[in-house]
Design an enzyme around this catalytic site. Structure first.
Site, PDB file in Angstrom:
ATOM      1  CE  LYS A  18       0.825   1.236   4.500  1.00  4.83           C
ATOM      2  NZ  LYS A  18       1.548   2.468   4.913  1.00  4.83           N
ATOM      3  CG  ASP A 144      -1.030   0.404   8.464  1.00  2.23           C
ATOM      4  OD1 ASP A 144      -1.742   1.317   8.934  1.00  2.23           O
ATOM      5  OD2 ASP A 144       0.130   0.591   8.060  1.00  2.23           O
TER       6      ASP A 144
END
Length: 295
Positions: A18, A144
């Site tokens: 990401k 996350d």
């Protein structure tokens, strides 16, 4: 050579990287955690987690994990044990990985690997947990992890756990990692870290407002290798930092522009230990496709 073949009972589960397209710290909670605002952009590039159920209840890492990470501390192993205990599951699993995402770069490798274990074993063990419950379990492993469980680009607030899906335009990214392992805990304690940025809105972000990363000035002052990457990337675009790691990126509208920028990087940068490569922004995580294939 991976050795994780379907003939030997293994299945493959993508663990995409990401980017944080921006990251603001807007305050600090009473428990010491920082309040954040960020946008998570998933990429079509990352690690591959391999899973193989076993009937004896044992959770075992096969072939090693990320460099320097012991099995007991490995987020993949911890994710499997957490899921097993939460569901009182009697099955076990072998866990392997093809590691591509550099550690400490802010690309989310460990969190994504853990999410893929949760999602993959939920399928393979036939547990039937929904996305919300898996994301809740993932949050116990790291802030996350939920975005990787849910598998969609997202606007995030709180400590990163409050997610709202967001549509992002197609993009290609020039990524660079100087090989510096940034210590997140130490960065959060840095006296020069801005912790009171004014909150922004999704509309403000989508309007094209220039939003930075709170950790960028801190890391650029502390790590000469990060500063060198920023200076090199500034020749081909507008560099940004991702997460609280040392990884940097430049966004482009198309692959051709990204390839031209990669070719224009100074040879001295790449010979100094910095790695650079290209990745496409994903509309959704390839992990979701893997789930559909196993249903």
């Amino acid at each position: 050579m991976t050795g994780f073949t379907t003939a030997d009972g293994w299945s493959a589960w993508p663990a995409p990287a990401k980017l944080n397209l921006f990251l603001h710290i807007t305050g600090r909670r009473a428990d010491g955690y920082h309040q954040l605002q960020t946008v998570f952009r998933l990429l079509d590039w990352g690690d591959t987690v391999h899973l193989r159920p076993r009937a004896d209840g044992v959770i075992a890492r096969i072939g090693g994990g990320a460099s320097g990470v012991t099995e007991v501390d490995d987020l993949m192993v911890r994710a499997a044990i957490l899921l097993k205990n939460a569901c009182k599951c009697l099955q076990g699993a072998d866990i392997g990985i093809e590691k591509r995402i550099p550690m400490g770069g802010g690309f989310g490798g460990g969190s994504s690997d853990a999410a893929s274990v949760l999602v993959g074993l939920n399928c393979l063990w036939g547990l039937g947990l929904g996305e919300a419950r898996l994301a809740e379990l993932g949050q116990a492993l790291g802030a996350d992890v939920p975005v990787f469980v849910r598998g969609r680009n997202a606007w995030a607030e709180g400590i990163g756990e409050r997610l709202e899906p967001i549509r992002l335009p197609p993009a290609w990214y020039l990524l660079a990692s100087p090989g510096v392992h940034a210590a997140t805990a130490a960065l959060f304690q840095a006296p020069d870290l801005t912790r009171d940025a004014p909150p922004v809105t999704i509309a403000g972000f989508l309007s094209g407002a220039v939003l930075g990363n709170a950790f960028e000035p801190v890391l650029r002052c502390r790590e000469p290798a990060v500063e060198a990457v920023f200076e090199a990337l500034a020749r081909v675009g507008t560099p940004r930092l991702t997460g609280s790691g040392s990884g940097c990126f430049v966004e482009f509208a198309d692959r051709g522009s990204a390839e031209t920028a990669l070719a224009a990087l100074p040879a001295g940068l790449l010979s100094s230990g910095t790695s650079a490569w290209l990745a496409r922004g994903a509309e959704r995580s390839p992990l979701l496709d893997a789930v559909e294939q196993h249903l």
